[in-house]
Design a protein around this motif. Structure first.
Motif, PDB file in Angstrom:
ATOM      1  N   GLU A  77       0.812  -1.213   0.000  1.00  0.00           N
ATOM      2  CA  GLU A  77       0.000   0.000   0.000  1.00  0.00           C
ATOM      3  C   GLU A  77       0.848   1.266   0.000  1.00  0.00           C
ATOM      4  OE1 GLU A  77      -2.531  -0.387   3.388  1.00  0.00           O
ATOM      5  OE2 GLU A  77      -3.791  -1.945   2.472  1.00  0.00           O
ATOM      6  N   SER A  78       1.957   1.254   0.739  1.00  0.00           N
ATOM      7  CA  SER A  78       2.735   2.486   0.884  1.00  0.00           C
ATOM      8  C   SER A  78       3.842   2.637  -0.156  1.00  0.00           C
ATOM      9  CB  SER A  78       3.351   2.565   2.291  1.00  0.00           C
ATOM     10  OG  SER A  78       4.249   1.487   2.497  1.00  0.00           O
ATOM     11  N   LEU A  79       4.386   1.517  -0.642  1.00  0.00           N
ATOM     12  CA  LEU A  79       5.507   1.559  -1.577  1.00  0.00           C
ATOM     13  C   LEU A  79       5.197   0.950  -2.940  1.00  0.00           C
ATOM     14  CD1 LEU A  79       8.412   0.395   0.786  1.00  0.00           C
ATOM     15  CD2 LEU A  79       7.711   2.749   0.265  1.00  0.00           C
ATOM     16  N   GLY A  80       4.073   0.257  -3.032  1.00  0.00           N
ATOM     17  CA  GLY A  80       3.801  -0.480  -4.259  1.00  0.00           C
ATOM     18  C   GLY A  80       4.725  -1.678  -4.414  1.00  0.00           C
ATOM     19  N   TYR A  81       5.279  -2.156  -3.298  1.00  0.00           N
ATOM     20  CA  TYR A  81       6.246  -3.256  -3.326  1.00  0.00           C
ATOM     21  C   TYR A  81       5.591  -4.517  -2.790  1.00  0.00           C
ATOM     22  CZ  TYR A  81      10.792  -5.600  -2.829  1.00  0.00           C
ATOM     23  OH  TYR A  81      11.855  -6.465  -2.943  1.00  0.00           O
ATOM     24  N   LYS A  82       5.476  -5.532  -3.642  1.00  0.00           N
ATOM     25  CA  LYS A  82       4.878  -6.812  -3.259  1.00  0.00           C
ATOM     26  C   LYS A  82       5.980  -7.854  -3.089  1.00  0.00           C
ATOM     27  CE  LYS A  82       1.386  -8.018  -5.860  1.00  0.00           C
ATOM     28  NZ  LYS A  82       0.633  -8.278  -7.119  1.00  0.00           N
ATOM     29  N   PHE A  83       5.878  -8.654  -2.022  1.00  0.00           N
ATOM     30  CA  PHE A  83       6.896  -9.684  -1.816  1.00  0.00           C
ATOM     31  C   PHE A  83       6.275 -10.954  -1.261  1.00  0.00           C
ATOM     32  CE2 PHE A  83       6.805  -7.410   2.246  1.00  0.00           C
ATOM     33  CZ  PHE A  83       6.890  -8.414   3.187  1.00  0.00           C
ATOM     34  N   LYS A  84       6.952 -12.063  -1.482  1.00  0.00           N
ATOM     35  CA  LYS A  84       6.497 -13.357  -0.996  1.00  0.00           C
ATOM     36  C   LYS A  84       7.041 -13.629   0.398  1.00  0.00           C
ATOM     37  CE  LYS A  84       5.872 -15.731  -5.429  1.00  0.00           C
ATOM     38  NZ  LYS A  84       6.206 -16.944  -6.224  1.00  0.00           N
ATOM     39  N   LEU A  85       6.253 -14.367   1.178  1.00  0.00           N
ATOM     40  CA  LEU A  85       6.731 -14.785   2.483  1.00  0.00           C
ATOM     41  C   LEU A  85       7.929 -15.704   2.331  1.00  0.00           C
ATOM     42  CD1 LEU A  85       3.519 -15.638   4.545  1.00  0.00           C
ATOM     43  CD2 LEU A  85       5.034 -13.676   4.851  1.00  0.00           C
ATOM     44  N   MET A  86       8.905 -15.521   3.200  1.00  0.00           N
ATOM     45  CA  MET A  86      10.085 -16.368   3.213  1.00  0.00           C
ATOM     46  C   MET A  86       9.900 -17.508   4.196  1.00  0.00           C
ATOM     47  SD  MET A  86      12.089 -15.147   0.951  1.00  0.00           S
ATOM     48  CE  MET A  86      13.733 -15.758   1.319  1.00  0.00           C
ATOM     49  N   PRO A  87      10.708 -18.571   4.094  1.00  0.00           N
ATOM     50  CA  PRO A  87      10.555 -19.698   5.025  1.00  0.00           C
ATOM     51  C   PRO A  87      10.946 -19.319   6.445  1.00  0.00           C
ATOM     52  CG  PRO A  87      12.485 -19.999   3.622  1.00  0.00           C
ATOM     53  CD  PRO A  87      11.740 -18.828   3.068  1.00  0.00           C
ATOM     54  N   HIS A  88      10.381 -20.066   7.396  1.00  0.00           N
ATOM     55  CA  HIS A  88      10.759 -19.906   8.793  1.00  0.00           C
ATOM     56  C   HIS A  88      12.196 -20.391   9.002  1.00  0.00           C
ATOM     57  CE1 HIS A  88       6.957 -18.814  10.810  1.00  0.00           C
ATOM     58  NE2 HIS A  88       6.394 -19.454   9.809  1.00  0.00           N
ATOM     59  N   GLU A  89      12.901 -19.698   9.879  1.00  0.00           N
ATOM     60  CA  GLU A  89      14.256 -20.086  10.251  1.00  0.00           C
ATOM     61  C   GLU A  89      14.334 -20.152  11.773  1.00  0.00           C
ATOM     62  OE1 GLU A  89      17.301 -17.815   8.251  1.00  0.00           O
ATOM     63  OE2 GLU A  89      15.913 -17.160   6.679  1.00  0.00           O
ATOM     64  N   ILE A  90      15.147 -21.067  12.270  1.00  0.00           N
ATOM     65  CA  ILE A  90      15.357 -21.170  13.713  1.00  0.00           C
ATOM     66  C   ILE A  90      16.847 -21.240  13.997  1.00  0.00           C
ATOM     67  CG2 ILE A  90      15.154 -22.664  15.746  1.00  0.00           C
ATOM     68  CD1 ILE A  90      12.414 -23.439  14.910  1.00  0.00           C
ATOM     69  N   ILE A  91      17.305 -20.387  14.912  1.00  0.00           N
ATOM     70  CA  ILE A  91      18.650 -20.521  15.485  1.00  0.00           C
ATOM     71  C   ILE A  91      18.481 -21.240  16.813  1.00  0.00           C
ATOM     72  CG2 ILE A  91      20.692 -19.331  16.348  1.00  0.00           C
ATOM     73  CD1 ILE A  91      19.989 -17.006  14.497  1.00  0.00           C
ATOM     74  N   THR A 100      12.646 -28.009  27.280  1.00  0.00           N
ATOM     75  CA  THR A 100      12.366 -26.948  26.326  1.00  0.00           C
ATOM     76  C   THR A 100      13.677 -26.457  25.731  1.00  0.00           C
ATOM     77  OG1 THR A 100      12.489 -25.192  27.988  1.00  0.00           O
ATOM     78  CG2 THR A 100      10.319 -26.218  27.606  1.00  0.00           C
ATOM     79  N   TYR A 101      13.555 -25.671  24.674  1.00  0.00           N
ATOM     80  CA  TYR A 101      14.727 -25.138  23.988  1.00  0.00           C
ATOM     81  C   TYR A 101      14.636 -23.621  23.920  1.00  0.00           C
ATOM     82  CZ  TYR A 101      15.557 -29.890  22.311  1.00  0.00           C
ATOM     83  OH  TYR A 101      15.792 -31.241  22.236  1.00  0.00           O
ATOM     84  N   SER A 102      15.775 -22.970  24.061  1.00  0.00           N
ATOM     85  CA  SER A 102      15.860 -21.534  23.808  1.00  0.00           C
ATOM     86  C   SER A 102      16.218 -21.354  22.339  1.00  0.00           C
ATOM     87  CB  SER A 102      16.931 -20.888  24.697  1.00  0.00           C
ATOM     88  OG  SER A 102      16.614 -21.031  26.057  1.00  0.00           O
ATOM     89  N   VAL A 103      15.365 -20.658  21.608  1.00  0.00           N
ATOM     90  CA  VAL A 103      15.562 -20.506  20.170  1.00  0.00           C
ATOM     91  C   VAL A 103      15.285 -19.068  19.746  1.00  0.00           C
ATOM     92  CG1 VAL A 103      14.869 -22.909  19.731  1.00  0.00           C
ATOM     93  CG2 VAL A 103      13.163 -21.083  19.553  1.00  0.00           C
ATOM     94  N   THR A 104      15.791 -18.726  18.578  1.00  0.00           N
ATOM     95  CA  THR A 104      15.420 -17.490  17.909  1.00  0.00           C
ATOM     96  C   THR A 104      14.749 -17.861  16.603  1.00  0.00           C
ATOM     97  OG1 THR A 104      17.331 -16.324  18.833  1.00  0.00           O
ATOM     98  CG2 THR A 104      16.215 -15.299  16.964  1.00  0.00           C
ATOM     99  N   GLN A 105      13.519 -17.426  16.433  1.00  0.00           N
ATOM    100  CA  GLN A 105      12.820 -17.626  15.164  1.00  0.00           C
ATOM    101  C   GLN A 105      13.001 -16.390  14.298  1.00  0.00           C
ATOM    102  OE1 GLN A 105       9.070 -19.926  14.770  1.00  0.00           O
ATOM    103  NE2 GLN A 105       8.724 -19.036  16.783  1.00  0.00           N
ATOM    104  N   LEU A 106      13.119 -16.601  12.984  1.00  0.00           N
ATOM    105  CA  LEU A 106      13.312 -15.479  12.068  1.00  0.00           C
ATOM    106  C   LEU A 106      12.538 -15.698  10.780  1.00  0.00           C
ATOM    107  CD1 LEU A 106      16.693 -16.411  12.884  1.00  0.00           C
ATOM    108  CD2 LEU A 106      16.609 -13.938  12.769  1.00  0.00           C
ATOM    109  N   MET A 107      12.143 -14.604  10.167  1.00  0.00           N
ATOM    110  CA  MET A 107      11.670 -14.599   8.787  1.00  0.00           C
ATOM    111  C   MET A 107      12.334 -13.428   8.084  1.00  0.00           C
ATOM    112  SD  MET A 107       7.621 -15.641   8.860  1.00  0.00           S
ATOM    113  CE  MET A 107       7.559 -15.881   7.070  1.00  0.00           C
TER     114      MET A 107
END
Length: 209
Positions: A77-91, A100-107
């Protein structure tokens, strides 16, 4: 900037960064990963790897996709820039005493995403959650790093086998591992369409001399 032209394109950072997200089956390789921007979320969570779908944080518990979906709308809406969702990543950080695990999730998100757009996206998600609090998420930039990586094909619970291959390769080549390993889940969370033996996960570690 010609927004008319941009609106006709849906940008896919998998194709823009094939060396990061489109690696092929084969031996461990060394790759310089470019500067990238992510939405991140720190979590302490249990992983039920016997389940036939994605690990828990890649399902409904994750707020990352909700925030990034709002960013898709805002950037269009603001830039006219369309992009696809990227896969989930976990560190993967530490395993805790309570299973349990301590993790960092990223996209990963495009460079055009600003802090202001990110805060607007968070506000929209929080509004939709009503009385539930949105977990803390951040917009972060990660500088270029040297990594060793390999494509793992098969169940997520077996990625440790691939990780050990990477560790052995890194040592043989005279490098040292820097930090925790990362897994990038390329296969959509639809186990009925994608049997476990076909699941694709990039396993990666940062390295240095």
């Amino acid at each position: 900037m010609n927004h008319t032209l941009i609106k006709e394109i849906t940008h896919d950072n998998r194709k823009i960064y094939p060396q990061v997200y489109m690696i092929k089956p084969g031996p461990v390789t060394i790759q310089q990963i470019p500067n990238l921007q992510y939405v991140s979320q720190e979590m302490n969570t249990a992983f039920h790897m016997d389940w036939t779908g994605h690990p828990e944080p890649l399902g409904e518990q994750s707020m990352l996709a909700k925030v990034v979906n709002q960013l898709k709308r805002i950037s269009k809406e603001s830039l006219g820039y369309k992009f696809k969702l990227m896969p989930h990543e976990i560190i993967w950080h530490n395993s805790n005493v309570n299973d349990t695990y301590s993790v960092t999730q990223l996209m990963q998100v495009p460079d055009c995403i600003t802090v202001e757009m990110f805060e607007e996206a968070r506000t929209c998600v929080q509004r939709n959650l009503r009385n539930n609090m949105l977990p803390e998420t951040k917009l972060i930039g990660v500088k270029s790093v040297l990594c060793a990586q390999k494509l793992h094909i098969g169940h997520y619970r077996d990625t440790q086998i691939t990780l050990q291959e990477i560790y052995d390769f890194v040592e043989e080549q005279g490098y040292k591992v820097k930090g925790n390993h990362r897994e990038i889940y390329l296969t959509p969370a639809m186990a009925d369409c994608h049997p476990p033996e076909t699941w694709k996960t990039i396993v990666r570690v940062e390295i240095g001399r």
